[in-house]
Design an enzyme around this catalytic site. Sequence first.
Site, PDB file in Angstrom:
ATOM      1  N   HIS A   1     130.249  55.385-101.607  1.00  0.00           N
ATOM      2  CA  HIS A   1     129.648  55.350-102.952  1.00  0.00           C
ATOM      3  C   HIS A   1     128.139  55.113-102.888  1.00  0.00           C
ATOM      4  O   HIS A   1     127.544  54.681-103.869  1.00  0.00           O
ATOM      5  CB  HIS A   1     130.341  54.283-103.803  1.00  0.00           C
ATOM      6  CG  HIS A   1     131.805  54.579-103.995  1.00  0.00           C
ATOM      7  ND1 HIS A   1     132.256  55.618-104.774  1.00  0.00           N
ATOM      8  CD2 HIS A   1     132.915  54.008-103.458  1.00  0.00           C
ATOM      9  CE1 HIS A   1     133.579  55.674-104.727  1.00  0.00           C
ATOM     10  NE2 HIS A   1     134.008  54.703-103.933  1.00  0.00           N
TER      11      HIS A   1
ATOM     12  N   LYS B   1     124.154  36.939 -89.762  1.00  0.00           N
ATOM     13  CA  LYS B   1     123.731  36.360 -88.482  1.00  0.00           C
ATOM     14  C   LYS B   1     122.731  37.276 -87.803  1.00  0.00           C
ATOM     15  O   LYS B   1     121.705  36.833 -87.306  1.00  0.00           O
ATOM     16  CB  LYS B   1     124.981  36.191 -87.613  1.00  0.00           C
ATOM     17  CG  LYS B   1     125.057  34.980 -86.775  1.00  0.00           C
ATOM     18  CD  LYS B   1     125.496  33.724 -87.450  1.00  0.00           C
ATOM     19  CE  LYS B   1     124.804  33.385 -88.722  1.00  0.00           C
ATOM     20  NZ  LYS B   1     125.346  32.300 -89.450  1.00  0.00           N
TER      21      LYS B   1
ATOM     22  N   GLU C   1     119.317  37.438 -89.591  1.00  0.00           N
ATOM     23  CA  GLU C   1     118.652  36.135 -89.557  1.00  0.00           C
ATOM     24  C   GLU C   1     117.909  35.880 -88.239  1.00  0.00           C
ATOM     25  O   GLU C   1     116.810  35.337 -88.244  1.00  0.00           O
ATOM     26  CB  GLU C   1     119.748  35.077 -89.758  1.00  0.00           C
ATOM     27  CG  GLU C   1     119.296  33.663 -89.824  1.00  0.00           C
ATOM     28  CD  GLU C   1     120.461  32.710 -90.097  1.00  0.00           C
ATOM     29  OE1 GLU C   1     121.627  33.080 -89.861  1.00  0.00           O
ATOM     30  OE2 GLU C   1     120.195  31.596 -90.540  1.00  0.00           O
TER      31      GLU C   1
ATOM     32  N   LYS D   1     116.780  24.930 -91.294  1.00  0.00           N
ATOM     33  CA  LYS D   1     118.205  24.618 -91.276  1.00  0.00           C
ATOM     34  C   LYS D   1     118.696  24.078 -92.615  1.00  0.00           C
ATOM     35  O   LYS D   1     119.774  24.416 -93.070  1.00  0.00           O
ATOM     36  CB  LYS D   1     118.460  23.585 -90.172  1.00  0.00           C
ATOM     37  CG  LYS D   1     119.919  23.208 -89.986  1.00  0.00           C
ATOM     38  CD  LYS D   1     120.636  24.278 -89.232  1.00  0.00           C
ATOM     39  CE  LYS D   1     122.100  24.026 -89.052  1.00  0.00           C
ATOM     40  NZ  LYS D   1     122.846  25.280 -88.847  1.00  0.00           N
TER      41      LYS D   1
ATOM     42  N   TRP E   1     107.862  23.542 -93.678  1.00  0.00           N
ATOM     43  CA  TRP E   1     108.400  24.863 -94.058  1.00  0.00           C
ATOM     44  C   TRP E   1     107.679  25.203 -95.355  1.00  0.00           C
ATOM     45  O   TRP E   1     107.910  24.566 -96.378  1.00  0.00           O
ATOM     46  CB  TRP E   1     109.916  24.789 -94.249  1.00  0.00           C
ATOM     47  CG  TRP E   1     110.529  26.115 -94.554  1.00  0.00           C
ATOM     48  CD1 TRP E   1     110.932  27.055 -93.654  1.00  0.00           C
ATOM     49  CD2 TRP E   1     110.819  26.659 -95.853  1.00  0.00           C
ATOM     50  NE1 TRP E   1     111.448  28.149 -94.309  1.00  0.00           N
ATOM     51  CE2 TRP E   1     111.393  27.933 -95.657  1.00  0.00           C
ATOM     52  CE3 TRP E   1     110.647  26.199 -97.156  1.00  0.00           C
ATOM     53  CZ2 TRP E   1     111.795  28.743 -96.707  1.00  0.00           C
ATOM     54  CZ3 TRP E   1     111.048  27.009 -98.208  1.00  0.00           C
ATOM     55  CH2 TRP E   1     111.621  28.264 -97.975  1.00  0.00           C
TER      56      TRP E   1
ATOM     57  N   ARG F   1     114.072  21.711 -89.286  1.00  0.00           N
ATOM     58  CA  ARG F   1     113.889  21.692 -90.740  1.00  0.00           C
ATOM     59  C   ARG F   1     112.680  22.513 -91.191  1.00  0.00           C
ATOM     60  O   ARG F   1     112.441  22.671 -92.391  1.00  0.00           O
ATOM     61  CB  ARG F   1     113.711  20.246 -91.228  1.00  0.00           C
ATOM     62  CG  ARG F   1     114.866  19.347 -90.895  1.00  0.00           C
ATOM     63  CD  ARG F   1     114.599  17.957 -91.399  1.00  0.00           C
ATOM     64  NE  ARG F   1     114.590  17.913 -92.836  1.00  0.00           N
ATOM     65  CZ  ARG F   1     115.660  17.723 -93.584  1.00  0.00           C
ATOM     66  NH1 ARG F   1     116.825  17.544 -93.023  1.00  0.00           N
ATOM     67  NH2 ARG F   1     115.571  17.686 -94.889  1.00  0.00           N
TER      68      ARG F   1
ATOM     69  N   ASN G   1     108.367  16.194 -98.548  1.00  0.00           N
ATOM     70  CA  ASN G   1     109.394  17.235 -98.441  1.00  0.00           C
ATOM     71  C   ASN G   1     109.926  17.472 -99.845  1.00  0.00           C
ATOM     72  O   ASN G   1     110.348  16.525-100.506  1.00  0.00           O
ATOM     73  CB  ASN G   1     110.509  16.751 -97.499  1.00  0.00           C
ATOM     74  CG  ASN G   1     111.740  17.642 -97.549  1.00  0.00           C
ATOM     75  OD1 ASN G   1     111.644  18.816 -97.906  1.00  0.00           O
ATOM     76  ND2 ASN G   1     112.880  17.089 -97.209  1.00  0.00           N
ATOM     77  N   GLY G   2     109.900  18.734-100.299  1.00  0.00           N
ATOM     78  CA  GLY G   2     110.399  19.040-101.646  1.00  0.00           C
ATOM     79  C   GLY G   2     109.407  19.943-102.360  1.00  0.00           C
ATOM     80  O   GLY G   2     108.535  20.552-101.734  1.00  0.00           O
TER      81      GLY G   2
ATOM     82  N   GLU H   1     129.334  37.945 -92.730  1.00  0.00           N
ATOM     83  CA  GLU H   1     128.765  36.875 -91.907  1.00  0.00           C
ATOM     84  C   GLU H   1     128.115  37.453 -90.642  1.00  0.00           C
ATOM     85  O   GLU H   1     127.046  37.001 -90.235  1.00  0.00           O
ATOM     86  CB  GLU H   1     129.852  35.846 -91.572  1.00  0.00           C
ATOM     87  CG  GLU H   1     129.407  34.686 -90.712  1.00  0.00           C
ATOM     88  CD  GLU H   1     128.223  33.885 -91.263  1.00  0.00           C
ATOM     89  OE1 GLU H   1     127.841  34.057 -92.429  1.00  0.00           O
ATOM     90  OE2 GLU H   1     127.664  33.084 -90.490  1.00  0.00           O
TER      91      GLU H   1
ATOM     92  N   CYS I   1     111.261  21.001 -94.298  1.00  0.00           N
ATOM     93  CA  CYS I   1     110.240  20.042 -93.923  1.00  0.00           C
ATOM     94  C   CYS I   1     110.900  18.785 -93.367  1.00  0.00           C
ATOM     95  O   CYS I   1     111.925  18.341 -93.857  1.00  0.00           O
ATOM     96  CB  CYS I   1     109.328  19.642 -95.069  1.00  0.00           C
ATOM     97  SG  CYS I   1     108.458  20.992 -95.829  1.00  0.00           S
TER      98      CYS I   1
HETATM   99  O1  M6R Z   1     123.777  23.473 -95.259  1.00  0.00           O
HETATM  100  P1  M6R Z   1     124.409  24.596 -96.023  1.00  0.00           P
HETATM  101  O2  M6R Z   1     125.739  25.012 -95.460  1.00  0.00           O
HETATM  102  O3  M6R Z   1     124.507  24.324 -97.490  1.00  0.00           O
HETATM  103  O4  M6R Z   1     123.421  25.824 -95.841  1.00  0.00           O
HETATM  104  C1  M6R Z   1     123.616  27.006 -96.546  1.00  0.00           C
HETATM  105  C2  M6R Z   1     122.771  28.121 -95.971  1.00  0.00           C
HETATM  106  O5  M6R Z   1     121.413  27.817 -96.060  1.00  0.00           O
HETATM  107  C3  M6R Z   1     123.102  28.400 -94.505  1.00  0.00           C
HETATM  108  O6  M6R Z   1     124.447  28.658 -94.325  1.00  0.00           O
HETATM  109  C4  M6R Z   1     122.288  29.603 -93.983  1.00  0.00           C
HETATM  110  O7  M6R Z   1     122.701  30.759 -94.626  1.00  0.00           O
HETATM  111  C5  M6R Z   1     122.455  29.708 -92.475  1.00  0.00           C
HETATM  112  N1  M6R Z   1     121.184  29.559 -91.849  1.00  0.00           N
HETATM  113  C6  M6R Z   1     123.028  30.993 -92.022  1.00  0.00           C
HETATM  114  O8  M6R Z   1     123.152  31.034 -90.633  1.00  0.00           O
END
Ligand code: M6R
Length: 589
Positions: free
Chosen positions: A485, A466, A469, A584, A70, A27, A94-95, A462, A2
Site C-alpha cells: 500500500h 535498534k 538508533e 538513556k 544533552w 544520560r 537537568n530538565g 523493535e 543530563c
Molecule cells: O526508560 P524508558 O523505558 O521509559 O525509555 C523509553 C525510551 O526512551 C527507550 O526505550 C528508547 O527508545 C531506547 N533508547 C531504545 O533503544
Amino acid sequence: MCGIVGYVGNRRAAPILLEGLKRLEYRGYDSAGVAVLNDGISIVRKKGRVSALKEAEGMGGTIGIGHTRWATHGAPSEQNAHPHLYGRFAVVHNGIIENYLALKEECLHRGETFSSETDSEVIAHLLNYSYRGDVLAALRETTARLKGSFALAVLCRDEPDRLFLAREKSPLVVGRGEDGTYAASDVPAIAEKCDKIYSLSDGELAVLDRKEIKFFDRVGTIEKRELAIDRSADIPQLCGFSHYMRKEMEEIPAAIANSLIDFATDFRFSAFCEVLCQTKYMDIVACGTAYHSGIAAKHAVEKLARVPVSVHIASEYRYGDPIVKPATLVLAVSQSGETADTLAAAELAKSRGAYVAAVTNAPYSSLTRIADFVLETGAGREIAVAATKSFNAQLAILYSIAVASARAKGKDVLFDSLRPLPALAEQVVSKIGDAEALSADLVRARSVYFIGRGADYCAALEGSLKLKEISYLPSEGYPAGELKHGTLALIERGTPVVAVVTQRATAEKTMNAVSEVCARGASVLLVSSFPELARRKEIAHFIPIPKCEECFSPILSVIPLQALAYFTSLARGNDPDKPRNLAKSVTVE
Ligand code: M6R
C-alpha cells in the site's frame, strides 16, 4: 537527560566529580563541565564527552558540582555547557525551564547580560537577584518561579561548605559517605562512595555539608527515609566486554529468568491479582522500546485472556484527553521509570480512575511513586542507550501478566509455557556472533526494512528502532501485509529486507510479501522458527530461532535483530553505547 553530580567533603572535589560524570555519561554527552569553590568559583567546560575535561583534574577545592549535557535549548557548545555562573552562583540543571523566555526578559530588563543560549542560565540570574544572605531562601524563591522540570545543584560563593539542591520532575539522589556528602542524578555516580542514599521527591530541597544532609520542602524541614543500595548492581562494569550493549545482550537469559513471575503462587502480588480479576480493559502507556513491549503484550493478553488492550505512545496519551473506562488497568512500562511522558501519562490515567501498575527496571524511580503496583523487571542496570535486555525483561513480566490475566478470567493457561524462555534465549544468545557477517549487507545500504505480522510485526518494529538508533541507517518496521500500500515503492535492487516469521497461521502470508520484495530486487534475511523456510530460493540469509508458544516469540526473535544492529553500528564506525543525539533517560518532554 543530563547528568548532575555534587560533592562537599574532605577530599579534592574535582576527581570525584569527574568520576561521577563518567558514570552518568549515558544520560547525555554533548558537553560537560565542573565548577569548584576554592576562594571563588572556578569553572572548566568543554564541548564533547567528559574525557574532554582533562584540565579540570588538577582543580583545588573540596566542594563542587558537575554536569554532562544533552542539549535542549542551545547547540552543544562550550558556551552552552553547564555549570552556568552568574554573580555569586554557579548552577547545573537537568530538565527544561518552560517559562525561561519571560524570566530572561525580566533579567535583561534589569540590565543583566547572558552568556549562553540555554534555558538554564536564567536560574543563576534569579538566584543572584533573590539572594539576601540566605541561599536556601533564594533557592525557594527561585524554584517557586520556575515552570517545567528541574534537578538543580547550586554553589554560592559565600557558602564554602554547603551545597544546595532542588528537584521538580527530574531525578536527584543524595548520599552520605566517609569523606563527605554526595549528590547525583542517578545512583551509579555515587554508589561506591555512599552507605546511605536518599531520593528527593518533587518540591523538595536539600542542603549538604561535609557531614550532614538536611531536607526541606517549600515551607520547612522534613525527614526522609534512607534507601538500601545494591553496590554490585549499581556500579556498572564492562567485565571484559568491549561495549555495554554487547554485555547486556549476553545478560538477556538472566534478565528473562529474573523477570518471569508466577502470579498464581507469588503472594507478594495477591492485591495485583485481585485487580486483574476485575479488569475489563488494559491500556499500556510507554515510549520507544517500551512501547514496542506494549505492542507485544497486547498480542499475548488478547490471545490468552481475551481482555482488550490499547497501546499508547505516552507523549500522545498525555495530551490526548484519553477515555479511561471503568475497570481499566493501565500498565506504564519504562526501563528507567523516569521518562517524562510516561510519568505524565501514568498520572493522567490515575487521575481518571484507573489502577496503574509500573513495569520498570528502577525500583526507586519516580514512576514507582505514582503507581498503585510496582512490577520490577530483573534486568539489572542497563547502561547502553539502546535498550536490549530490558526489552526482553519487560516482555517476560508482560507475558506473565498475560498468563495471570487469562487465569483470572478462568482460562486454562499455565505459567509452564513461560518456563522454557530463559533456556531458549540462551540458545539464541549463543549465536549472536553470527550476525556479524550478516551486517556486511547492511553497512552500505541506503535504507533497511523489517517486516512481520502480528507478534512478528512487533519484533520488526523493535529491530528497526535498534538499527536506526545506533547505525543511523534510515529504517522502517512494517506490517508485511501493508507493504504493497505504499512502502513497496522504496524497494530497489539490493535493498535489505529483514523478515520475521514465527506465527504458523500467517507464515505463508508473510512469505508472500518476501516474494514480492524479492521480485523487486530486495535481499532478504529471514529470522524464523520454521527451518524449512530457509530452503526457499528468495532467502539470501537465514537465522533460525527456537520455537516457543507463538505469542511469546518476540522475546526470542528480537535477539538476532539487536545483534544485527550492534554489529552494523560497529562496522559503520559508531559507538553503539552512545548514539549521537540520544540519551538513556528521557526526563524532558
Ligand atoms: O526508560 P524508558 O523505558 O521509559 O525509555 C523509553 C525510551 O526512551 C527507550 O526505550 C528508547 O527508545 C531506547 N533508547 C531504545 O533503544
